[in-house]
Design a protein around this motif. Structure first.
Motif, short mmCIF file in Angstrom:
data_model
loop_
_atom_site.label_atom_id
_atom_site.label_comp_id
_atom_site.label_asym_id
_atom_site.label_seq_id
_atom_site.Cartn_x
_atom_site.Cartn_y
_atom_site.Cartn_z
N UNK A 205 -0.46 -1.97 -1.89
CA UNK A 205 -0.21 0.05 -1.20
C UNK A 205 0.58 -0.29 -0.37
N UNK A 206 1.23 -1.01 0.13
CA UNK A 206 2.25 -0.40 1.30
C UNK A 206 3.66 -0.62 0.34
N UNK A 207 3.73 -1.36 -0.38
CA UNK A 207 4.84 -1.96 -1.15
C UNK A 207 5.43 -0.29 -2.15
N UNK A 208 3.56 0.07 -2.44
CA UNK A 208 4.19 1.30 -3.68
C UNK A 208 4.96 2.65 -2.99
N UNK A 209 4.31 2.60 -1.18
CA UNK A 209 4.90 4.29 -0.66
C UNK A 209 5.72 3.45 0.38
#
Length: 231
Positions: A205-209
């Motif tokens: 999720x961090x990587x996507x955001x």
């Protein structure tokens, strides 16, 4: 029936900016609404001046002006943004990317099962720092990019704001870490496996955001606003 000329259209854009409509996409929406209302008034009362018709049209928005419309638009954009996150996120739970998800989960699991409680604590601290620092740097770069543009778009602002909110969202991860120090299940294999999967999902999720969505901002803006490329 009279139609607004180009100077009057530009004056409507100035009017919306003066009434705290900052984003160009929302300004355009308000300008279209005001222009249609003014032209309808001219059809009914041709003697009205442009400013008289504008003031009458603006009063229809009530005492809060455009704020109610802005609030509704923000809610709609937040819903659209969540759908975009989910669009990229679900790719990691379908072939072939699900293999990466499972691989990262097993890496975390292999590390956590050989750690002491104290080591787990510092491991979480390192993970939190490893998330916050790159996200902070990425958000600064993205803000500089936004400031260099002559117009603000709500989707761009939403991307930046969500990056900041996610940085704050790392705090609960640290609180979870503090709780693990006294957790009696910290060496339970099933607990560690579930924790490893949670960490993997959080990292994705961090990587996507922080990286995927900002790098695809131009594409997302074009999908959201047909007029974006023209603007």
């Amino acid at each position: 029936m009279m139609n607004l000329n180009q100077d009057q259209i530009q004056e409507l854009y100035t009017f919306t900016r003066k009434h705290f409509v900052e984003h160009y996409d929302l300004q355009t929406e308000m300008v279209d609404h005001l222009a249609n209302g003014i032209e309808l008034q001219w059809k009914q009362t041709p003697t009205l001046t442009f400013h008289e018709a504008l003031n009458k049209e603006f009063k229809k928005f009530g005492i809060f002006g455009f704020q109610d419309v802005i609030s509704e638009r923000v809610k709609a954009m937040e819903k659209r943004y969540r759908a975009i996150i989910w669009r990229f996120y679900r790719e990691y739970f379908t072939l072939p990317k699900v293999v990466l998800t499972l691989f990262l989960t097993m890496i975390y699991f292999s590390l956590l099962r050989v750690m002491t409680q104290e080591m787990v604590y510092y491991f979480f601290v390192a993970n939190s720092a490893g998330l916050m620092i790159p996200l902070f740097i990425s958000s600064i770069r993205y803000r500089k990019k936004l400031n260099a543009k002559p117009r603000k778009w709500m989707m761009e602002e939403m991307i930046f704001n969500q990056m900041g909110l996610f940085n704050l969202g790392i705090l609960p991860l640290h609180l979870l870490n503090l709780n693990l120090l006294s957790h009696r299940f910290v060496h339970n294999q099933w607990f560690l496996l579930a924790l490893s999967f949670f960490l993997t999902c959080y990292i994705l999720l961090f990587y996507i955001i922080a990286f995927i969505i900002p790098t695809k901002a131009e594409q997302l803006l074009s999908e959201t606003y047909p007029e974006y490329k023209l603007a």
